[in-house]
Structures are given as C-alpha cells and as structure tokens.
Design a protein around this motif. Sequence first.
Motif, mmCIF file in Angstrom:
data_model
loop_
_atom_site.group_PDB
_atom_site.id
_atom_site.type_symbol
_atom_site.label_atom_id
_atom_site.label_comp_id
_atom_site.label_asym_id
_atom_site.label_seq_id
_atom_site.Cartn_x
_atom_site.Cartn_y
_atom_site.Cartn_z
ATOM 1 N N LEU A 201 47.741 -25.204 10.788
ATOM 2 C CA LEU A 201 47.188 -26.495 11.232
ATOM 3 C C LEU A 201 45.973 -26.327 12.155
ATOM 4 C CD1 LEU A 201 50.250 -28.779 12.125
ATOM 5 C CD2 LEU A 201 48.878 -28.776 10.060
ATOM 6 N N ASP A 202 45.808 -25.147 12.723
ATOM 7 C CA ASP A 202 44.729 -24.944 13.690
ATOM 8 C C ASP A 202 43.383 -25.002 12.962
ATOM 9 O OD1 ASP A 202 42.890 -24.024 15.545
ATOM 10 O OD2 ASP A 202 44.281 -22.580 16.423
ATOM 11 N N PRO A 203 42.548 -26.017 13.268
ATOM 12 C CA PRO A 203 41.291 -26.153 12.522
ATOM 13 C C PRO A 203 40.341 -24.977 12.718
ATOM 14 C CG PRO A 203 41.367 -27.703 14.358
ATOM 15 C CD PRO A 203 42.713 -27.059 14.280
ATOM 16 N N THR A 204 40.532 -24.225 13.802
ATOM 17 C CA THR A 204 39.676 -23.062 14.019
ATOM 18 C C THR A 204 39.831 -22.059 12.886
ATOM 19 O OG1 THR A 204 40.215 -23.344 16.354
ATOM 20 C CG2 THR A 204 39.004 -21.359 15.753
ATOM 21 N N TRP A 205 41.057 -21.915 12.389
ATOM 22 C CA TRP A 205 41.320 -20.898 11.384
ATOM 23 C C TRP A 205 41.398 -21.447 9.964
ATOM 24 C CZ3 TRP A 205 41.135 -16.352 13.762
ATOM 25 C CH2 TRP A 205 41.536 -16.291 15.097
ATOM 26 N N SER A 206 41.777 -22.719 9.865
ATOM 27 C CA SER A 206 42.101 -23.239 8.538
ATOM 28 C C SER A 206 40.871 -23.412 7.663
ATOM 29 C CB SER A 206 42.808 -24.583 8.688
ATOM 30 O OG SER A 206 43.138 -25.073 7.423
ATOM 31 N N ARG A 207 41.012 -23.111 6.391
ATOM 32 C CA ARG A 207 39.939 -23.373 5.432
ATOM 33 C C ARG A 207 39.988 -24.828 4.964
ATOM 34 N NH1 ARG A 207 37.307 -18.834 3.428
ATOM 35 N NH2 ARG A 207 38.522 -16.913 3.479
ATOM 36 N N LEU A 292 39.667 -15.784 8.034
ATOM 37 C CA LEU A 292 39.871 -14.646 8.930
ATOM 38 C C LEU A 292 38.881 -13.533 8.629
ATOM 39 C CD1 LEU A 292 43.785 -14.494 8.806
ATOM 40 C CD2 LEU A 292 42.392 -15.392 10.646
ATOM 41 N N GLY A 293 37.752 -13.893 8.012
ATOM 42 C CA GLY A 293 36.776 -12.871 7.662
ATOM 43 C C GLY A 293 37.381 -11.897 6.664
#
Lengths: 324, 227
Positions: A201-207, A292-293
């Motif tokens: 759910l974290d928008p920082t990580w989510s595509r 995640l690169g």
Amino acid sequence: MNLWQRFVAHMARPEPTTPLALFRICVGTIVFGTILASVLSGGVDILWLTDADGGYNTFRSKQWIVRWLGGHNAFTVWVLVWTCMLSALGVATGTLTRASALVCGQTFLALMSLAPGTGGSHDRLITNALWLLVLIPAGTTLSVDARWRTGRWRDDTPRPAWGRTLLVFQICLVYTSAGLHKLGVSWFPWGGYLAVHYALLDPTWSRLDITMLPAVAWFSPLTRFGTALSWFWEVTFAVSAWWLGTGRAERRLERLGSQPTIWQRLRHPDIRNLYVLVGVTMHVVLLVFMELGPFSLVTMSFYFGLYRHHELVRWLPGTRNDAA
Amino acid sequence: MSHKLSWRDHARAGLIALHMGALLVMCLPVPGRMGKPQQNDPGFQSQLRQWRSVGRAVGIQLSQEEALALVIDVTDVMRVVRHKAVNVVKPYIRRVGAGQAWQMFGVVQKTPARLRVEVREGGEWRDLYVHADATADWNARFMRSERMRALLNQYSWRARPSSYERLGSWMACQAKAELPDATELRTTMEVLALPGPARLRETGTIPVKSTRWERSYDLDTCDEDAP
C-alpha cells in the motif's frame, strides 16, 4: 581431516565455472541497464550533477575517483557514467573480465557517492557482486576471454570451487540478515502478519496508482501468507546452502536413479529447489508490484551459485549431452 | 579430494576466510540512534506498545518508560560493539564496496508520506505532480524513476529535509521555464494512514492523515540563468 583442512579442501575442489559465468553475464547486464535507466530518466542530469551544472544538488562528492578526475562537475560525472557502462559491457561479455569488474565496481561506487539518499540495497548488492567478480574466475567460460585463450566460447576446464561458495555465502548473508532485521510487529502473528499488506500500500514503493491500491485488501489471505512465508524463508535460507554444501543434492540424485517418477521426486524433494522456487516467486511479485530498482534481478543472479555446472548445462542450448 | 592440499590452497582459503569474516562483521545489526525525535515518533511508540504486550504474554512486565530505557540501552551497547568490530574491517570493505546493511523493510511504515507538488496559475492552485497519481504526473519519467523514488522514501521517513528544499527550488525553476502563467510552486508531504485489510475493504480509500514539510517558492525569485 580437521575443520580447517575440510574448509581448505572444500574451497579447492575443482569444477567447471559455468555458474560463475552466468552470474557474471547477469550482473554486467543489470549494471549497464541501471545506469542507462538513470541516463534516460534524467537522473544523471538532475540528481548527480550539482546545481552549478544544472542539477538540484549542492552536495559535492569527495570520493577519490571524483577528486582524481577534477572534482564533482559535469565532465567527471559523464566520464564516470560512460566508463561504468562500458566496463559493465566488459563484465557481461567477459572481456578482460577481472579488470572490467574492477573498473565497473569502482566507477559505480564513485557514481553512488554523487547524491546521497538516491540509492538502495540493490546498489550495495551490485558493488558486492562486482567485487566478487574481481576475485573469482568468472571469465573462464562463456566469455570473450575464453575465445581469446582457447579459440572457443566455452571452456569447461575445472577451477577451484571457492568462487561459487562465495556467491552462496553472500546471498545467505543478505537473506538471513534481512530476516533477522525484520523486527516490526507487522511481520509477526501479534501484528497480524500485515507487513506485505502495508508494503504494497505504500505509494513510495508501489507500482500501482493510488486509486488501484485498495484492491490489495481483497488479497489479504495471500499477503498474510506471504508475510509469514517470506520471513521464515529469509531467516532459514542458509538451509539451502547446507543442503548443497553437505552433498545432499548428489545423494538425492543417486537415490532417485536415472529415470525417477514424479512420486519419487516428491518423496525426495531437492530442498534447494524449494528455496529457489519461493525466492523466484517472491522476487517476480516484487518486480511486478513494487518499484525496487534492479534489486530482484541482481539478487536472483546469485541463485546460479546454488547449482553446479552439470546441473546448469542441462538448460543451456546445445549442451544437453554435456550434463551426462 | 583427489589432490594433496598445497600451501597455495591453504593461503587462498585463509584469504577467503578473512573476506567472509569481514562480511560477517559488517552484517552485525545496525540500530539507529534513539534521539528524542525517534523516541517520540508515533510509529515507534506504537511498535513499542505492541512488543510490550508480547512481553506481558510471556510474563515480562515493563512500563512504556522502562521498555524505552531498555531499547536505548540495548541499541547503545550494540552500536558500540559494532563500531569497534567494524573499524577493523572498514578500510577494506569501504574500498571494495562490500558493505552489508540489509535492513530491508525491517519496520514497515503504516503512515508513509507522499510528495504533492502544486502550482498557482491565475490565482488558483492546481496539482502538478502527486506521487502515485496518474492524474498529476508532471515530469513523470524522472519523478517516478528508481533513484528519485529512493529520495522520496528518505523524505517519507523525515530524512534529508535540506535536500527536500533544494529539490523544491529546482522544481520551481523548471516550472517557471515550462509554465509561463505559473507564479508560485508549493511542495507538501502528505501523510497517509494505511488501513488494515478489513477497514480498507470497507472504505475503499487510503485517507490522508496530515501534511507536513509545506514549502512555497515564488517563481519570480527563480534565477533566470538557473536551469
């Protein structure tokens, strides 16, 4: 034999270096790709260049190669970018393999020093992988070096097996350490096994776009299972290395005979394959749903170390007979 | 083992063992410094409360203050031990890039923050870029790139505030060059309250809990020669 002699013998036993070559090809390609992605996205111009050259950053790297090239300026940054990409191609193709890996690793370290906070675990794993490629004989086969040396692309001359052991040791450290660091309550039953749910759910990580994120709630049983499984899998990943290192993989094959049935295979499972299967599934899910690169790709490159030459060549085109 | 072990085999194994030992030392846990901001962080306080309840279940009764003091003592000792051990191998590890810090998702944020960038045009504010929102995706190729995402993650954890302000200044100059009618740019970190599965199924949305790090940039003050 005492413990030290067994360790020395384990490192010195000879085997062809196909796993190391496949690892090398993957790592070189990934490094080339990750730097190219920074060039194409504008990351080099904005994040790595300083405000004097059009970037956002007032930070000046004091890394030794940066200083040697004349300081943190546009010339230095682009020399580092192109040298890193060129040497990454050298690594991938196995051209002057060890020298290429050394140049690639050092220029990559210099690039990572340009903008603190813009990297991740994958950068650290890449520099570890490149240093291993300096140490281990990864250019022996499937390389331009092999072509120059023997006139053929493949050279199955056995070399001491310590290189593959170092790959396995490194990936075990990554997973075990990552597992032991997972102290957040959401990884445990008393936190509801909700870590994967929250991470997705974290928008920082989510595509996914934020409007699509609520759909994650409908997969709650899966995300809870994924949380419990991934923690256990990480903490116990070294079991796969133990399985391999103690010769259990070979003994299993002997027990199964030449044409085992599916039932026999299930009764005597290859523990390594179970760990690799979970790992590949987990990393593919991460690749698809999270930004995640190149973390998943570079991590999976280390999996080649879990298999020996004769196990891998069965899957390489034109080499099936060599596995016998 | 068919051949007799030579001195070279022993020497090589010795170097390999040293390398492995150095990596193991670097893998020792790295607890963060427990300063006042970290101690007062609501996320940390909540984690501590839940670990206390686990302790109570196994017969260890600690107040919030005692638990906090224990965490500070343990992390201090771990930091000192690690620092001493790491100092021995650091010169080698740093030069070759063999650092081993793998605290990936150790604590998952339940209140992450995302970047919102707005511009004022004709007196009205409008969204220019909102992270993970396809309706406001200015400069998306860069803003959603992996290295930029890493930076946004730092801001989400309240790290690198000065970098955040420099990035805002840079975006203001970009906006001035691209949007001639824009007069002002504003950046905010929007703190989200991630709901659990049941609540999320019920509401279907991820609510904004609060905002922080609001900064405004007058585009007229942007240097014309700046990029």
